[in-house]
Write an enzyme that holds these catalytic residues in place. Structure first.
Site, short mmCIF file in Angstrom:
data_model
loop_
_atom_site.label_atom_id
_atom_site.label_comp_id
_atom_site.label_asym_id
_atom_site.label_seq_id
_atom_site.Cartn_x
_atom_site.Cartn_y
_atom_site.Cartn_z
N LYS A 13 3.95 -10.22 -2.26
CA LYS A 13 5.41 -10.43 -2.24
C LYS A 13 6.11 -9.28 -1.52
O LYS A 13 6.94 -9.49 -0.64
CB LYS A 13 5.95 -10.54 -3.68
CG LYS A 13 5.30 -11.64 -4.51
CD LYS A 13 5.89 -11.72 -5.91
CE LYS A 13 5.65 -10.50 -6.78
NZ LYS A 13 4.24 -10.26 -7.14
N ARG A 88 11.37 -13.87 -13.41
CA ARG A 88 10.00 -13.82 -13.92
C ARG A 88 9.84 -14.58 -15.23
O ARG A 88 8.73 -14.64 -15.75
CB ARG A 88 9.63 -12.36 -14.19
CG ARG A 88 8.72 -11.73 -13.17
CD ARG A 88 8.53 -10.30 -13.64
NE ARG A 88 7.34 -9.69 -13.13
CZ ARG A 88 7.29 -9.00 -12.00
NH1 ARG A 88 8.32 -8.92 -11.22
NH2 ARG A 88 6.17 -8.41 -11.65
N ARG A 127 -3.84 -0.26 -3.11
CA ARG A 127 -2.48 -0.16 -2.53
C ARG A 127 -1.92 1.26 -2.58
O ARG A 127 -2.12 1.99 -3.54
CB ARG A 127 -1.55 -1.08 -3.34
CG ARG A 127 -0.09 -0.84 -3.05
CD ARG A 127 0.79 -1.86 -3.66
NE ARG A 127 0.61 -2.03 -5.08
CZ ARG A 127 1.14 -3.03 -5.76
NH1 ARG A 127 1.87 -3.93 -5.16
NH2 ARG A 127 0.94 -3.12 -7.06
N ARG A 161 1.03 3.73 -7.56
CA ARG A 161 1.76 3.40 -8.78
C ARG A 161 0.90 3.63 -10.02
O ARG A 161 -0.28 3.34 -10.03
CB ARG A 161 2.19 1.92 -8.74
CG ARG A 161 3.42 1.72 -7.90
CD ARG A 161 3.70 0.28 -7.59
NE ARG A 161 3.57 -0.65 -8.70
CZ ARG A 161 3.83 -1.95 -8.60
NH1 ARG A 161 4.24 -2.45 -7.45
NH2 ARG A 161 3.70 -2.74 -9.63
N ARG A 172 -0.68 -7.51 -16.61
CA ARG A 172 0.34 -8.04 -15.69
C ARG A 172 -0.01 -9.48 -15.29
O ARG A 172 0.87 -10.32 -15.15
CB ARG A 172 0.45 -7.13 -14.47
CG ARG A 172 1.17 -5.81 -14.81
CD ARG A 172 0.92 -4.70 -13.79
NE ARG A 172 1.29 -5.04 -12.45
CZ ARG A 172 0.90 -4.35 -11.38
NH1 ARG A 172 0.12 -3.28 -11.52
NH2 ARG A 172 1.29 -4.71 -10.18
P1 AP5 Z 1 1.93 -6.28 -2.37
O1 AP5 Z 1 2.70 -6.92 -1.26
O2 AP5 Z 1 2.28 -4.89 -2.75
O3 AP5 Z 1 1.89 -7.26 -3.64
P2 AP5 Z 1 3.05 -7.73 -4.62
O4 AP5 Z 1 2.94 -9.22 -4.76
O5 AP5 Z 1 4.38 -7.17 -4.19
O6 AP5 Z 1 2.51 -7.07 -5.95
P3 AP5 Z 1 3.16 -6.14 -7.06
O7 AP5 Z 1 2.01 -5.53 -7.78
O8 AP5 Z 1 4.18 -5.21 -6.49
O9 AP5 Z 1 3.85 -7.20 -7.93
P4 AP5 Z 1 4.18 -7.06 -9.39
O10 AP5 Z 1 4.88 -8.35 -9.55
O11 AP5 Z 1 3.08 -6.80 -10.34
O12 AP5 Z 1 5.00 -5.69 -9.47
P5 AP5 Z 1 6.56 -5.35 -9.57
O13 AP5 Z 1 6.78 -4.09 -8.85
O14 AP5 Z 1 7.37 -6.55 -9.21
O15 AP5 Z 1 0.37 -6.37 -1.97
C1 AP5 Z 1 -0.62 -5.70 -2.75
C2 AP5 Z 1 -1.60 -4.98 -1.81
O16 AP5 Z 1 -2.37 -5.95 -1.11
C3 AP5 Z 1 -0.93 -4.11 -0.74
O17 AP5 Z 1 -1.66 -2.94 -0.58
C4 AP5 Z 1 -0.96 -4.97 0.54
O18 AP5 Z 1 -1.11 -4.16 1.69
C5 AP5 Z 1 -2.20 -5.85 0.31
N1 AP5 Z 1 -1.98 -7.20 0.81
C6 AP5 Z 1 -0.83 -7.94 0.74
N2 AP5 Z 1 -1.02 -9.16 1.28
C7 AP5 Z 1 -2.33 -9.22 1.68
C8 AP5 Z 1 -3.14 -10.22 2.31
N3 AP5 Z 1 -2.63 -11.42 2.64
N4 AP5 Z 1 -4.43 -9.91 2.57
C9 AP5 Z 1 -4.95 -8.70 2.24
N5 AP5 Z 1 -4.24 -7.70 1.66
C10 AP5 Z 1 -2.94 -7.96 1.37
O19 AP5 Z 1 6.74 -5.16 -11.13
C11 AP5 Z 1 6.17 -4.05 -11.81
C12 AP5 Z 1 6.59 -4.09 -13.29
O20 AP5 Z 1 8.03 -4.02 -13.40
C13 AP5 Z 1 6.21 -5.38 -14.04
O21 AP5 Z 1 4.89 -5.33 -14.54
C14 AP5 Z 1 7.27 -5.40 -15.15
O22 AP5 Z 1 6.93 -4.52 -16.19
C15 AP5 Z 1 8.51 -4.86 -14.46
N6 AP5 Z 1 9.37 -5.90 -13.87
C16 AP5 Z 1 9.67 -6.07 -12.54
N7 AP5 Z 1 10.49 -7.13 -12.37
C17 AP5 Z 1 10.70 -7.66 -13.60
C18 AP5 Z 1 11.46 -8.78 -14.07
N8 AP5 Z 1 12.13 -9.58 -13.22
N9 AP5 Z 1 11.44 -9.05 -15.41
C19 AP5 Z 1 10.77 -8.24 -16.27
N10 AP5 Z 1 10.04 -7.17 -15.90
C20 AP5 Z 1 10.01 -6.87 -14.57
#
Ligand code: AP5
Ligand code: ZN
Length: 216
Positions: A13, A88, A127, A161, A172
């Site tokens: 994402k 979410r 990552r 992270r 997660r």
């Molecule tokens: P990346 O693009 O970083 O993946 P992502 O989908 O953004 O994953 P996240 O881990 O950031 O999502 P998340 O939902 O767990 O975390 P968030 O910060 O939102 O890609 C991952 C890696 O793979 C990268 O290194 C990239 O280079 C590589 N890659 C990407 N695409 C690829 C491909 N096609 N092929 C190969 N490699 C690839 O949330 C963190 C925490 O915050 C949550 O756990 C929760 O506690 C809280 N939180 C955030 N939002 C909310 C909400 N709305 N409600 C409640 N709690 C929330």
């Protein structure tokens, strides 16, 4: 245009949101990035969120909807946004519908990034991010052109992270399947859900998303 990128942790994402932001002038609204900034700044929200995030659980719906509502009112969001990590839960999705209606805005598309769970741990544990500009990289899948130097800003410091460990990733993923995946039928029912193959290479996923974008 208002877009939601929906998918499990590591689906790509953030990677694709950065590309959409650069190409279309949309603003990436990553609730994860906002929470990490709040934790780093030691704000009240940050204090509440820190332990929850480290356990891989979800921060409360009230906090999250408040953050997004305030952010959507800021002038830089006028040309459109990519919601990365929000909504979410069903409560967040319903709150988003209400706030968009109040603000006279419309949700144009929800893009599901379909991925198998078994590749996500490898993606997440490899990552890292530029400490200066936030550009995302991966040990294997997305290296900077010059090792140790950010492509975007020339920065040489990178961070990982604290929730990107195999243990927290499992929590997660559970949170995703139990609380976020039910949003797929919710948006399918509204006729705005599009799917892309999140298992494909990064450039192919970008191309699939471009093809799925609505013309407005
Ligand atoms: P990346 O693009 O970083 O993946 P992502 O989908 O953004 O994953 P996240 O881990 O950031 O999502 P998340 O939902 O767990 O975390 P968030 O910060 O939102 O890609 C991952 C890696 O793979 C990268 O290194 C990239 O280079 C590589 N890659 C990407 N695409 C690829 C491909 N096609 N092929 C190969 N490699 C690839 O949330 C963190 C925490 O915050 C949550 O756990 C929760 O506690 C809280 N939180 C955030 N939002 C909310 C909400 N709305 N409600 C409640 N709690 C929330
Ligand atoms: Zn950088």
């Amino acid at each position: 245009m208002i877009l939601i990128l929906l998918g499990p942790p590591g689906a790509g994402k953030g990677t694709q949101a950065q590309r959409l932001q650069d190409k279309h002038g949309l603003v990436q609204l990553s609730t994860g990035d906002m929470l990490r900034a709040a934790v780093a700044a030691g704000t009240e929200v940050g204090k509440k969120a820190k332990a929850v995030m480290e356990r891989g659980e979800l921060v409360s719906d009230d906090i999250m909807t408040g953050i997004i509502s305030d952010r959507l009112d800021q002038p830089d969001c006028k040309n459109g946004v990519i919601l990365d990590g929000f909504p979410r839960t069903e409560a967040q999705a319903e709150a988003l519908d209400r706030m968009l209606a109040e603000k006279g805005l419309k949700l144009n598309a929800v893009i599901e990034m379909k991925t198998d769970d078994d590749i996500l741990v490898e993606r997440i544990t490899g990552r890292y991010t530029c400490a200066n500009c936030g550009a995302g990289y991966h040990d294997i899948f997305l290296k900077p052109k010059v090792e140790g130097v950010c492509d975007k800003c020339g920065g040489t410091e990178f961070t990982r992270r604290s929730d990107d460990n195999a243990e927290t990733v499992k929590s997660r993923l559970t949170a995703y399947h139990e609380q976020t995946a039910p949003l797929l039928p919710y948006y399918r029912g509204k006729g705005i859900l599009k799917q892309v193959d999140g298992m494909a290479g990064i450039d192919e996923v970008t191309a699939e998303i471009e093809a799925a974008l609505p013309t407005i």
